[in-house]
Design an enzyme around this catalytic site. Structure first.
Site, PDB file in Angstrom:
ATOM      1  N   LYS A 174     -31.429 -92.343 -36.170  1.00 31.55           N
ATOM      2  CA  LYS A 174     -32.870 -92.388 -34.415  1.00 31.55           C
ATOM      3  C   LYS A 174     -34.403 -92.320 -34.214  1.00 31.55           C
ATOM      4  O   LYS A 174     -34.799 -90.668 -35.210  1.00 31.55           O
ATOM      5  CB  LYS A 174     -31.631 -91.987 -33.389  1.00 31.55           C
ATOM      6  N   GLU A 219     -35.423 -81.310 -18.231  1.00 35.12           N
ATOM      7  CA  GLU A 219     -34.521 -80.347 -19.458  1.00 35.12           C
ATOM      8  C   GLU A 219     -34.831 -79.354 -20.035  1.00 35.12           C
ATOM      9  O   GLU A 219     -35.800 -78.980 -20.548  1.00 35.12           O
ATOM     10  CB  GLU A 219     -35.283 -81.853 -21.302  1.00 35.12           C
TER      11      GLU A 219
END
Length: 412
Positions: A174, A219
């Protein structure tokens, strides 16, 4: 350890006074026009202004250790009178670190004034003379013109396709590719206007401001309160629906998405690996929950732990950054791909942003849904996790949805 006089050219230690005050209700409304610092969620947190001390943190892999040493000198030599004794009372530094450890632009600032509100109490911290700046009415930026950033939309889609090709070849699992957008306003951009709009529209996010970097991140990288730490891992995104039924359909599809679930697993594991050596206890949920925001929904996993004694929040930040949620897997390979394909310097985007006090307590988020403000110009950022089955057009649509946060802040 260097002395304060060496670090700053100061001849005397900082004199810090923290006292309880009446509830200010709206912290952001108390900010003067210049040098605004903020960390707000659900109306609680800290705002600051002025500069009692400031330093540009040198780039390199040891930058968080350097920052902690600098703060230890500043805070250790300070004369502190603190009537509150809570996280965020006494001397506090706001900070923003660049995403890339080798990039210049990381900064720490000890504001001259900090106003805080938490758990039914409010307090004021002043460094030096006890005076408050006059608050002028906020000014809207006027009309906004947008232009391409480092890459056009088709160029960015091509970069995504190249990343997918490398993932499918087995080079990595990723990566995260970001894109930027340039906005130019009629008038100089008043950061307070952006903060107020963001805090009102996205109360579940952490609205922040530090050295011109302004945003509302969902976040939480880490919160340290004594030996307890908390983190919120976000990875896997879907847009909001037209109505409740559409929302549920999209959320169900997000949970069922093999691509998004694997992306989220990678992010959680990177946090687990970073925190395990620092914690005597660590609790990681077995499966994610759904976090709904006004523009998107995320797969989310809250993580909690207990730190070994003497571990500062900056030690935790150093261990965690960059997480797989904003970098990729494996980390070093993903960072190389980002440098090869992204075509820009991220600056503070996706880097740690937050605050730390003299006890080592603090709250740090990942600088997402943000913009770098300079005069009448803003550079907006958004990023997407790229996997082997990512579709470039879908990733572009996701990035555009994330950019709408700061476009709303600018346009109202």
């Amino acid at each position: 350890m260097f002395r304060v006089s060496v670090a700053l050219g100061l001849t005397r230690p900082l004199v810090v006074r923290t006292t309880l005050v009446d509830d200010p209700c709206d912290l952001l409304a108390r900010l003067p026009e210049t040098a605004s610092y903020a960390w707000i969620r659900h109306g609680e947190g800290l705002v600051g202004w002025g500069e009692a001390a400031r330093v540009a943190v040198p780039p390199g892999t040891g930058r968080f250790d350097w920052a902690r040493t600098w703060l230890s000198a500043i805070f250790g030599d300070a004369h502190v009178d603190d009537d509150v004794g809570a996280p965020g009372s006494g001397p506090v530094a706001f900070g923003s670190f660049t995403f890339d450890p080798e990039a210049y632009g990381s900064v720490l600032v000890v504001p001259r004034v900090v106003l805080a509100r938490r758990d039914g109490r409010a307090w004021l911290t002043t460094v030096g003379e006890e005076r408050l700046d006059l608050v002028a009415p906020p000014r809207t930026p006027g009309g906004i013109r947008y232009g391409d950033g480092s890459l056009t939309a088709p160029e960015w889609e091509h970069a995504v396709a190249l990343a997918v090709r490398q993932i499918r070849s087995g080079r990595l699992e990723k990566t995260v590719l970001a894109r930027d957008l340039v906005a130019v306003a009629e008038r100089p951009i008043d950061v307070r206007v952006l903060l107020a709009r963001l805090a009102d529209r996205y109360p579940d996010c952490y609205t922040f401001s530090c050295a011109g970097l302004v945003g509302a991140t969902p976040e939480l990288l880490v919160r340290r309160t004594g030996e307890t730490i908390e983190s919120l891992v976000l990875a896997g995104t879907a847009s909001r629906g037209r109505d409740r039924a559409d929302d549920m359909t999209r959320g169900t599809a997000l949970f069922a998405s093999e691509k998004d679930r694997y992306e989220h697993t990678c992010a959680v594991e990177s946090v687990r690996q970073a925190l395990t050596p620092l914690c005597s206890e660590l609790k990681v949920p077995e499966s994610p929950e759904l976090l709904l925001l006004p523009n998107v929904q995320h797969l989310a996993s809250p993580v909690t732990g207990r730190l070994a004694a003497g571990t500062s929040v900056l030690d935790v930040v150093a261990a965690m950054h960059p997480t797989a949620a904003v970098g990729g897997t494996p980390t070093e390979t993903a960072l190389k791909v980002i440098r090869e394909l992204e075509g820009m310097d991220r600056a503070g985007y996706a880097g740690p942003v937050g605050w730390v006090d003299a006890r080592g307590d603090g709250e740090w988020g990942i600088a997402l849904r943000c913009a770098q403000i300079e005069g009448s110009r803003a550079r907006l950022f958004a990023g997407c996790g790229i996997m082997g089955d990512s579709v470039p057009s879908a990733e572009l649509a996701e990035a555009q949805a994330k950019l709408r946060v700061m476009r709303y802040a600018l346009e109202g």
